[in-house]
Structures are given as C-alpha cells and as structure tokens.
Design an enzyme around this catalytic site. Sequence first.
Site, mmCIF file in Angstrom:
data_model
loop_
_atom_site.group_PDB
_atom_site.id
_atom_site.type_symbol
_atom_site.label_atom_id
_atom_site.label_comp_id
_atom_site.label_asym_id
_atom_site.label_seq_id
_atom_site.Cartn_x
_atom_site.Cartn_y
_atom_site.Cartn_z
ATOM 1 N N ASP A 108 0.781 -1.068 -0.041
ATOM 2 C CA ASP A 108 0.094 0.152 0.009
ATOM 3 C C ASP A 108 0.881 1.216 -0.080
ATOM 4 O O ASP A 108 2.190 1.077 0.319
ATOM 5 C CB ASP A 108 -0.954 -0.049 1.361
ATOM 6 C CG ASP A 108 -1.601 1.192 1.402
ATOM 7 O OD1 ASP A 108 -2.397 1.650 0.557
ATOM 8 O OD2 ASP A 108 -1.631 1.636 2.556
ATOM 9 N N ASP A 137 0.020 4.857 1.221
ATOM 10 C CA ASP A 137 -0.018 6.036 2.232
ATOM 11 C C ASP A 137 0.056 5.257 3.548
ATOM 12 O O ASP A 137 -0.590 4.419 3.937
ATOM 13 C CB ASP A 137 -1.341 6.931 1.885
ATOM 14 C CG ASP A 137 -1.654 7.490 0.708
ATOM 15 O OD1 ASP A 137 -0.603 8.372 0.456
ATOM 16 O OD2 ASP A 137 -2.537 7.184 0.091
ATOM 17 N N ASP A 158 -1.225 -0.628 5.991
ATOM 18 C CA ASP A 158 -1.417 -0.061 7.301
ATOM 19 C C ASP A 158 -3.022 -0.108 7.907
ATOM 20 O O ASP A 158 -3.322 0.216 9.139
ATOM 21 C CB ASP A 158 -1.193 1.296 7.361
ATOM 22 C CG ASP A 158 -2.196 2.361 6.720
ATOM 23 O OD1 ASP A 158 -2.314 2.081 5.517
ATOM 24 O OD2 ASP A 158 -2.738 3.481 7.386
#
Length: 459
Positions: A16, A18, A314
């Site tokens: 991922d 961000d 995250d």
Amino acid sequence: MSEYFSLFDCDVIGFDLDHTLCRYHLKETSRLIYESFARYLVEHKGYDKDLLNLTPATWDFCFKGLVVDLEDGNLVKLAEDGTVLRATHGTHDLSTEEIIKHYGPKREWKHFNSLNTSYTRSAKYYFYDNYFDLPGALLCAKVVDMLHKRGNEVTSDFWKDMVAAIDHNYNTSAFREDAGTYFPNVKRNPGRYLQPCSDSVKNWLRSMKNAGKVLLLITSSHSDYCRLVCEHILGKDFEELFDVIITNALKPGFFSLVPQQRPFRILVNDLEDSEGLPSLDKPGWYSQGNWPHLHELLKSMTGKPEPKVVYFGDSMRSDMFPASSYGKWETVMIVEEMEGEGVPRSNPAKASEAHAEPLEKRGKFEDQGMKTPSAVSEQWGSYFVDVYRSGGGEEETQKLTWCCHSIHTYSTMAIPSVEAIADLPLDYKFPRFSPEKPCTTGYYPRPPDSLLKRVQSQP
C-alpha cells in the site's frame, strides 16, 4: 504452516502507499485533514466556526480504532470480545456506571458481530482505522458537543454532512481541480507533509527487484496524487522500482469476487479509459481492478500456479482483512502505534540517514505540545491493551483491544515501519503470529510495552 516467515520465500511483494511506504508528518497532516473537513462543514453546511478552533491538548482525543455509534453520538473503544472498554459522548468520557447504563451489565456493543466478521462500514456505525480519516473522529465528537450546546437532538443526520466533507476533499477529481483544502496544500508544500524514504528503504526495494521478486504497488489514491507522493518519497524514477502499479484501487472492494469485481482500466493523462479490460496481459500502471485478474497476471509473471504474495499495509479494513481472507496473501501490518509504546521505528545506527525536515519547516504545531496521533492517548489509553472495569467495585482485568486481536488474526507479522526491516537480509526469518504462540509473538523488532507488561503481570 511454518512458525516463521521470510520475504525470500515470497514471489510477489506488494505495498500500500499511504502510511505504509509513504510516511507522513502526522501532526501536520492530521491538522490539515481536520481543517479540510471542518472548513467544509462551516463554509458549506453552516456549522459553528468554533469547530475550527483547536488547542494542542485537543489532539489527545485522536485515537485509531474508535467506533462512532451514529445512532447516539457515542464513540467506543472495544475489547477483543466486543465489550466496551471506554466510551465518550462527544468528547466527554462516560463513567463505568454510564457505560453500563448504555450497554448493559455485560457492556456489549450490539453491532460487534457484524463489524468483527466483515470489517465493512454501516449506516449505524463507522470505525476509524487509518490516519486519513482519523481526524474525523475528533470532528465527529466536537459536532456532537456542538449539537448539545445548541440544544439539538443528536441523530445520524450529521453523518451525511461528514461524508460530504470527506468526498469534497478526497474525490478523484479534487487533485486535478485543486478543489477542497487537502490536495492544494500538499501540492504547494509536499515537504511539510511527506517524509522521503531513507536510502536503506530504496536500496531494500531494489534488492528485492534484483532478487527476482515481482514488486507491486496498490493504492486507493488516484494516479495524480500517487505520482506526487512517489516522486517526493522515492524519486522521479520511482516507476522503475515496481512491476505493477494500481491506483484508484478502491480497497477493500479491490478484493471482492464476482459479480462485484471491477475491471482494470488503462490511464491516459491520469484519466481512466472508459472501456474496462477483460483481463491483464502485461505489467504496467493500471486503475481500479480486482485481485482475481491480478492473480492471473502474477501467475504468468512468476511462472507459478500459485505465486506466494506478501502485502504490506496499514489498514485492517482495506489491507489486512481482505488480503488475508480473500486473496490468501501473507500480510505485514504497519502499526505506528508500536512507536508510541517504545518500539524503535528503525535501526538506531541508521537513524541519521532519515531525511527529516528541519523543525522550522515542519510547522508551528510541532513544539506546542500537540500529541502525535500514533502516541498513547491519555483519554483512550493503549491501542493494544486496556483495563476493563466492571461495576460494583469488582476487580479490574486487562483485556486485549479489538484492534490488537485483529492484528494477531489477520496479519502475518507487525512492524512500526518498513525502515524497521529494510537493513535485514531477505532470508531473515521472522516469527509469525499464531494462536498457539503468546500474543507478543509476531511483532518486530519487539512487542509494544503494554503487551509486554500484560504478559509479565500474568501468573
């Protein structure tokens, strides 16, 4: 299944973007996100201007993992079994007696089974599990306070305005049109919000590519924002690091099966081609898409009938749960809250290598006592463990939080940042989470303080 996990054994390594590969200056970014949402409510929906006024101490309320009950305006922190550990109405704490009055003597939150088995959102509740919407929890609470101050009843109607504020700032055309508050500010001064990757992380990515691994980037960010972020954190040549880049992936929907799956689309000048692709036949940069079609491409790229994929992310909702449950991928969760509990984010010997912004560039909030959202909250306690207080003066017991339990269930391992493992050899063997192992097994380089203390206090 082996009790150890190694990147060397994986064929495909996905990320991922961000808060996974890209680290943000959390204080600055949180302030900007809050202002983006609040300004919309004030300027477009007629809310009180007082929503824009925050003191540094206010930020202690920001805590990942909270669930807002849209029917009554309460925010709750849940234990692994769905009991309410702590709760507020607006920003104000509920006492043990008030929690029991709301949720019964067993303190059971009624929507827990629905949330715990699907991680989907609902018209009745919303949970905050990533830093991009986390400031919304504080704004929600302040809106509830404001409604009470005005003598208005708290109903779920205010949530429609919150959703409109999110869409106004984050919709796919906002970056291109310079709309809202968030994107224009990041475009003007990316260094204030984004932390460039250290050389060790860039070398780590190249070493995996050189070892024959397929590198994959999957982000729900649109392609224009992804490009800005990647050029700032990885350099102008970032596309050379990845075999496949997928933007506007709309996770967790990316992992959905037929008939919900969306086709991949090609991009022309950051605009999606109107025709969906029937399949993927080569590496490249794509938009939207679905994991079954990606899986077919990865099989042809690796020459293996079942390529082994590990995915770094995250968010439990967007990354860990769907990648583990539907994609059957290995998952590594970035848990920045580990740093707030004493776990170093990277090798101390390499700390000087990080390209930290000069303090004066990082803004006026750094030195005013504003809490970093990943730090332990005075109001909410630890992200991992909390004390359960029953009514009637009975003994207090320690419980794992629902967030902590979810990490152990759907992640292979957890780290505070990719920097924490970037200097290790690719064949390093990490202990993985396992129901047969103590709850401290699976964190690298070490478990957070609260989990260690919990284990030490048990007989």
